[in-house]
Motif scaffolding. Structure first.
Motif, PDB file in Angstrom:
ATOM      1  N   LEU A   1       3.982  25.676 -10.754  1.00  0.00           N
ATOM      2  CA  LEU A   1       5.287  25.038 -10.912  1.00  0.00           C
ATOM      3  C   LEU A   1       6.163  25.933 -11.787  1.00  0.00           C
ATOM      4  O   LEU A   1       5.822  26.209 -12.937  1.00  0.00           O
ATOM      5  CB  LEU A   1       5.146  23.645 -11.535  1.00  0.00           C
ATOM      6  CG  LEU A   1       4.415  22.603 -10.690  1.00  0.00           C
ATOM      7  CD1 LEU A   1       4.297  21.292 -11.461  1.00  0.00           C
ATOM      8  CD2 LEU A   1       5.126  22.362  -9.369  1.00  0.00           C
ATOM      9  N   TRP A   2       7.264  26.373 -11.232  1.00  0.00           N
ATOM     10  CA  TRP A   2       8.199  27.257 -11.933  1.00  0.00           C
ATOM     11  C   TRP A   2       9.238  26.384 -12.634  1.00  0.00           C
ATOM     12  O   TRP A   2      10.082  25.756 -12.000  1.00  0.00           O
ATOM     13  CB  TRP A   2       8.872  28.181 -10.928  1.00  0.00           C
ATOM     14  CG  TRP A   2       9.709  29.266 -11.529  1.00  0.00           C
ATOM     15  CD1 TRP A   2      10.378  29.245 -12.710  1.00  0.00           C
ATOM     16  CD2 TRP A   2       9.965  30.553 -10.957  1.00  0.00           C
ATOM     17  NE1 TRP A   2      11.041  30.418 -12.919  1.00  0.00           N
ATOM     18  CE2 TRP A   2      10.807  31.249 -11.862  1.00  0.00           C
ATOM     19  CE3 TRP A   2       9.579  31.183  -9.767  1.00  0.00           C
ATOM     20  CZ2 TRP A   2      11.264  32.529 -11.599  1.00  0.00           C
ATOM     21  CZ3 TRP A   2      10.038  32.460  -9.524  1.00  0.00           C
ATOM     22  CH2 TRP A   2      10.860  33.127 -10.426  1.00  0.00           C
ATOM     23  N   PRO A   3       9.229  26.309 -13.967  1.00  0.00           N
ATOM     24  CA  PRO A   3      10.191  25.454 -14.677  1.00  0.00           C
ATOM     25  C   PRO A   3      11.549  26.134 -14.835  1.00  0.00           C
ATOM     26  O   PRO A   3      11.630  27.299 -15.229  1.00  0.00           O
ATOM     27  CB  PRO A   3       9.516  25.225 -16.031  1.00  0.00           C
ATOM     28  CG  PRO A   3       8.682  26.448 -16.241  1.00  0.00           C
ATOM     29  CD  PRO A   3       8.245  26.921 -14.877  1.00  0.00           C
ATOM     30  N   ILE A   4      12.586  25.400 -14.516  1.00  0.00           N
ATOM     31  CA  ILE A   4      13.964  25.869 -14.686  1.00  0.00           C
ATOM     32  C   ILE A   4      14.706  24.835 -15.531  1.00  0.00           C
ATOM     33  O   ILE A   4      14.780  23.655 -15.160  1.00  0.00           O
ATOM     34  CB  ILE A   4      14.673  26.057 -13.328  1.00  0.00           C
ATOM     35  CG1 ILE A   4      13.887  27.013 -12.428  1.00  0.00           C
ATOM     36  CG2 ILE A   4      16.096  26.539 -13.547  1.00  0.00           C
ATOM     37  CD1 ILE A   4      13.803  28.426 -12.941  1.00  0.00           C
TER      38      ILE A   4
ATOM     39  N   SER B   1       8.620  22.643  -2.734  1.00  0.00           N
ATOM     40  CA  SER B   1       9.197  21.352  -3.124  1.00  0.00           C
ATOM     41  C   SER B   1       9.741  21.494  -4.537  1.00  0.00           C
ATOM     42  O   SER B   1       9.402  22.446  -5.259  1.00  0.00           O
ATOM     43  CB  SER B   1       8.153  20.231  -3.067  1.00  0.00           C
ATOM     44  OG  SER B   1       7.105  20.466  -4.006  1.00  0.00           O
ATOM     45  N   ARG B   2      10.570  20.525  -4.919  1.00  0.00           N
ATOM     46  CA  ARG B   2      11.162  20.554  -6.249  1.00  0.00           C
ATOM     47  C   ARG B   2      11.046  19.184  -6.896  1.00  0.00           C
ATOM     48  O   ARG B   2      11.404  18.176  -6.287  1.00  0.00           O
ATOM     49  CB  ARG B   2      12.633  20.987  -6.195  1.00  0.00           C
ATOM     50  CG  ARG B   2      12.837  22.420  -5.709  1.00  0.00           C
ATOM     51  CD  ARG B   2      14.268  22.873  -5.857  1.00  0.00           C
ATOM     52  NE  ARG B   2      14.430  24.292  -5.532  1.00  0.00           N
ATOM     53  CZ  ARG B   2      15.508  25.013  -5.806  1.00  0.00           C
ATOM     54  NH1 ARG B   2      16.542  24.434  -6.425  1.00  0.00           N
ATOM     55  NH2 ARG B   2      15.568  26.288  -5.476  1.00  0.00           N
TER      56      ARG B   2
ATOM     57  N   ASN C   1      11.745  10.956 -13.918  1.00  0.00           N
ATOM     58  CA  ASN C   1      11.018  11.918 -13.097  1.00  0.00           C
ATOM     59  C   ASN C   1      11.411  11.730 -11.636  1.00  0.00           C
ATOM     60  O   ASN C   1      11.304  10.625 -11.091  1.00  0.00           O
ATOM     61  CB  ASN C   1       9.514  11.730 -13.267  1.00  0.00           C
ATOM     62  CG  ASN C   1       9.051  12.029 -14.678  1.00  0.00           C
ATOM     63  OD1 ASN C   1       9.447  13.022 -15.268  1.00  0.00           O
ATOM     64  ND2 ASN C   1       8.211  11.164 -15.235  1.00  0.00           N
ATOM     65  N   TYR C   2      11.856  12.807 -11.019  1.00  0.00           N
ATOM     66  CA  TYR C   2      12.259  12.810  -9.617  1.00  0.00           C
ATOM     67  C   TYR C   2      11.196  13.562  -8.828  1.00  0.00           C
ATOM     68  O   TYR C   2      11.061  14.786  -8.967  1.00  0.00           O
ATOM     69  CB  TYR C   2      13.615  13.484  -9.447  1.00  0.00           C
ATOM     70  CG  TYR C   2      14.748  12.826 -10.209  1.00  0.00           C
ATOM     71  CD1 TYR C   2      15.674  12.028  -9.545  1.00  0.00           C
ATOM     72  CD2 TYR C   2      14.903  13.004 -11.577  1.00  0.00           C
ATOM     73  CE1 TYR C   2      16.729  11.436 -10.227  1.00  0.00           C
ATOM     74  CE2 TYR C   2      15.942  12.406 -12.273  1.00  0.00           C
ATOM     75  CZ  TYR C   2      16.850  11.620 -11.584  1.00  0.00           C
ATOM     76  OH  TYR C   2      17.887  11.033 -12.263  1.00  0.00           O
ATOM     77  N   SER C   3      10.445  12.847  -8.011  1.00  0.00           N
ATOM     78  CA  SER C   3       9.346  13.486  -7.292  1.00  0.00           C
ATOM     79  C   SER C   3       9.085  12.755  -5.987  1.00  0.00           C
ATOM     80  O   SER C   3       9.040  11.514  -5.959  1.00  0.00           O
ATOM     81  CB  SER C   3       8.073  13.484  -8.158  1.00  0.00           C
ATOM     82  OG  SER C   3       6.981  14.031  -7.471  1.00  0.00           O
TER      83      SER C   3
ATOM     84  N   TYR D   1      11.132  21.625 -11.697  1.00  0.00           N
ATOM     85  CA  TYR D   1       9.860  22.288 -11.427  1.00  0.00           C
ATOM     86  C   TYR D   1       9.801  22.646  -9.944  1.00  0.00           C
ATOM     87  O   TYR D   1       9.783  21.759  -9.087  1.00  0.00           O
ATOM     88  CB  TYR D   1       8.686  21.391 -11.802  1.00  0.00           C
ATOM     89  CG  TYR D   1       8.621  21.084 -13.281  1.00  0.00           C
ATOM     90  CD1 TYR D   1       8.010  21.961 -14.170  1.00  0.00           C
ATOM     91  CD2 TYR D   1       9.170  19.912 -13.791  1.00  0.00           C
ATOM     92  CE1 TYR D   1       7.946  21.688 -15.527  1.00  0.00           C
ATOM     93  CE2 TYR D   1       9.110  19.628 -15.145  1.00  0.00           C
ATOM     94  CZ  TYR D   1       8.497  20.521 -16.011  1.00  0.00           C
ATOM     95  OH  TYR D   1       8.440  20.248 -17.347  1.00  0.00           O
ATOM     96  N   ILE D   2       9.771  23.948  -9.674  1.00  0.00           N
ATOM     97  CA  ILE D   2       9.731  24.436  -8.305  1.00  0.00           C
ATOM     98  C   ILE D   2       8.284  24.746  -7.941  1.00  0.00           C
ATOM     99  O   ILE D   2       7.642  25.574  -8.592  1.00  0.00           O
ATOM    100  CB  ILE D   2      10.603  25.688  -8.131  1.00  0.00           C
ATOM    101  CG1 ILE D   2      12.041  25.399  -8.573  1.00  0.00           C
ATOM    102  CG2 ILE D   2      10.570  26.179  -6.698  1.00  0.00           C
ATOM    103  CD1 ILE D   2      12.925  26.624  -8.572  1.00  0.00           C
TER     104      ILE D   2
END
Length: 653
Positions: A144-147, A270-271, A405-407, A524-525
């Motif tokens: 998960l790539w955090p931005i 996904s994001r 949290n958006y998931s 989180y990508i």
């Protein structure tokens, strides 16, 4: 051409090749550690995702080629170093054996020579870890790539919004919120209450509003992420703010530019998002009105039949009863709410088929010392809702900070902190109480109540006892009622935010600064690539580093210890068993140093080359003890060993 340039160039090439490979490893590792996250283009990532087997094969193949190359360069360098060592200085047979084992990537297991055994085991283990190290370093993983993200949303907690909503009330001719029926509020508040009440006892709790999907309840927030914001509709001129009936909610959130702007952010598979937002919830406490609690004036005895038709058919209304429910909301004046229910021609309702649950919402607390902190709800069930005695609920709305949290298309919120309403929130409290009043009135129909049916169905679905047999213990019923009103309160804040954040509510769809509340969080990508793994990468590069250092040392030794003016020894290979046998036989070494228990491995030998031809042979070095017939050292009379010159022919004594 002399031997020196060839020797020098060969070992320089070995060192250069090994350093290039090591530089690639450290360069790759450094890039990962510097940037933190590396990911291929989205097309390549999708290809890797859908072909994991092929990806593993390619990475393993590359890792194997690099490790084999590294190991080969090492064995060449140590073989050359060993050849120069034995041609310049004598070494013991056991040392020669250890050196030969190293050139073959093998070990010796001789407990009596612990140092050499440990050395060969160490090098053997490091060589075997090369493939694992390269594989660990090069294999991409899912991560998960955090931005970091920030932006703003509507602030409903301050005095600026209190002034704005007061103006909206006046525009619609509203002098007091309790006079407003809020026709624009449809079944949203009811569904939110049902979802919140049912989830407490294990029932599914997904609530949809304006195209957005919430887990259990809204927690008083609106979506701040575009892909989760729901409806894309454009509302009409009278469908914003308090007249909201659906539409595209303005989102003002964006990523914060990172430290390394040259690295492009992938779209990813996904994001997910974790955002800190402003929310609203309520602490609700319900209890039955006792006979001694005279402060609660609750009168349900005033009713009359206003319509009766004994000749009506089965599908027609045979009678209607008008109820005037009265309560004292703490102002020493009675508050009355009218209801109409269906009865038979005699004015009686069915105990099992009809339900009546009247409710009165007082727009403030019964204790008038703090009119801005809470409001009160009084209710009672009749007929099939008779399980609910005359009750009072104290509703205390709370301004909250939530982590949303958006998931997977669902919005889930968790309250992290809360504060009670302040004096500037009196208009906000009036709005929330007005929504509750709207629900209390419109939930009751001619034959049933949505609130009553919710309490009944949840209890029946989650309890083994009949709700009618539980008249003496209404704990679960009151907990359901508390959660229901909490869901309604939370929905009221979501409705309010949506109305003021919908497209067209403000000029240029920009919320003024004095009405803005900061929003921040992390996107989180989900992607594939390389990221920091604490000490894992450092451990992976360690075997490669060790072998490179050993290769450099061996090659440098060969360059510095090239034997001057010696004939070429390029054809001799110390790792070749035949070459060792022939050199031993040429020096007549093998038959002379056998003992009953094996070879005397302490004998020191040196590789020499004949001055007349290119034959190589092992000679026993000066100072090595001679052997007698039984294989033991030949000792002089004084106890010192008898020694011979290196070229002396040795025979058993």
């Amino acid at each position: 051409m002399s031997c020196m340039p060839t020797n020098f160039l060969r070992h320089t090439a070995i060192i250069t090749s090994q350093v290039v490979i090591l530089a690639f490893g450290y360069g790759f590792l450094g890039a990962v550690l510097y940037y933190g996250y590396l990911s291929p283009p989205d097309q390549v990532g999708d290809l890797w995702r859908h072909h994991p087997g092929e990806l593993t094969m390619v990475v393993t193949l590359i890792a194997t080629v690099l490790s084999v190359t590294t190991a080969t360069l090492f064995t060449i360098s140590i073989k050359e170093a060993l050849k120069h060592r034995i041609s310049n200085q004598s070494i013991s047979l056991v040392q020669l054996s250890a050196g030969v084992a190293l050139t073959k990537g093998s070990t010796i297991l001789r407990p009596e020579h612990l140092r050499l055994t440990t050395m060969t085991l160490f090098v053997f283990g490091v060589l075997r870890l090369l493939t694992a190290g390269w594989t660990t370093l090069l294999t991409p993983t899912y991560f998960l790539w955090p931005i970091q993200m920030n932006g703003s949303e509507l602030d409903i907690t301050g005095s600026a919004f209190s002034t704005l909503i007061s103006e909206e009330f006046q525009k619609q001719g509203l002098t007091d919120i309790q006079d407003n029926a809020f026709e624009v509020l449809d079944i949203g508040a009811m569904l939110s209450g049902v979802s919140a009440a049912g989830y407490t006892y294990g029932l599914p709790g997904t609530f949809n509003f304006n195209g957005a999907k919430y887990n259990v309840s809204t927690q008083g927030i609106v979506p701040t992420i575009e892909t989760y914001s729901g409806s894309n509709g454009i509302p009409g001129p009278n469908s914003t703010r308090l007249g909201f009936s659906g539409g595209n909610v303005t989102v003002n959130i964006g990523p914060i530019p990172g430290e390394h702007t040259s690295v492009s952010i992938p779209q990813g598979f996904s994001r997910n998002y974790s955002m800190w937002q402003q929310g609203l919830t309520a602490s609700v406490s319900c209890w039955p009105i006792g006979s001694s609690q005279t402060q609660y004036v609750w009168d349900t005895n005033n009713s009359s039949v206003i319509y009766s038709n004994a000749a009506a058919s089965n599908n027609s209304i045979t009678g209607l009863r008008l109820w005037n429910i009265t309560a004292d909301c703490g102002t020493n004046t009675s508050t009355t709410q009218e209801y109409v229910t269906m009865v038979d021609a005699s004015g009686n309702a069915s105990l099992s088929g009809s339900g009546f649950l009247p409710t009165i919402v007082c727009p403030g607390p019964l204790n008038m010392n703090q009119t801005y902190t809470s409001f009160t709800i009084l209710s009672q069930g009749f007929y099939k809702y008779r399980f609910l005695n005359a009750s009072v609920c104290e509703v205390t709305p709370l301004l909250t900070t939530v982590r949303a949290n958006y998931s997977n298309g669902l919005i889930s919120s968790e309250v992290k902190s809360s504060t009670p309403f302040q004096p500037e929130n009196v208009h906000l409290l009036s709005f929330v109480a007005g929504v509750a009043k709207f629900q209390s009135i419109n939930s009751q129909g001619l034959m049933s109540s949505v609130i009553g049916d919710t309490l009944y169905s949840i209890y029946s679905s989650t309890s083994n006892t009949s709700i009618d047999d539980n008249l003496g213990n209404q704990t679960q019923v009151y907990e359901e009622l508390e959660e229901y009103w909490r869901g309604v309160v939370e929905f009221s804040a979501t409705f309010l935010r949506s109305g003021f954040m919908v497209v067209g509510s403000f000029p240029d769809n920009t919320i003024p600064d004095d009405l803005s509340s900061p929003v921040n969080g992390t996107m989180y990508i989900s992607t594939i690539g390389w990221t920091r793994r604490s000490a894992t990468y450092l451990l992976a590069i360690l075997p490669i580093t060790i072998i490179t250092i050993l290769t450099f040392v061996c090659a440098l030794y060969s360059i510095l210890h090239r034997k001057e003016n010696s004939p070429s020894m390029a054809t001799f290979d110390v790792s070749n068993t035949l070459h060792l046998i022939m050199a031993s036989a040429a020096g007549d070494l093998a038959p002379k140093y056998f003992k009953e228990k094996g070879i005397n491995e302490d004998v020191r030998v040196r590789l020499v080359e004949s001055e007349h031809d290119v034959r190589k042979k092992f000679e026993v070095d000066n100072g090595s003890p001679t052997m007698v017939a039984d294989g033991s050292p030949n000792m002089a009379a004084d106890g010192s060993p008898n020694v011979v010159a290196s070229n002396e022919t040795l025979v058993p004594s």
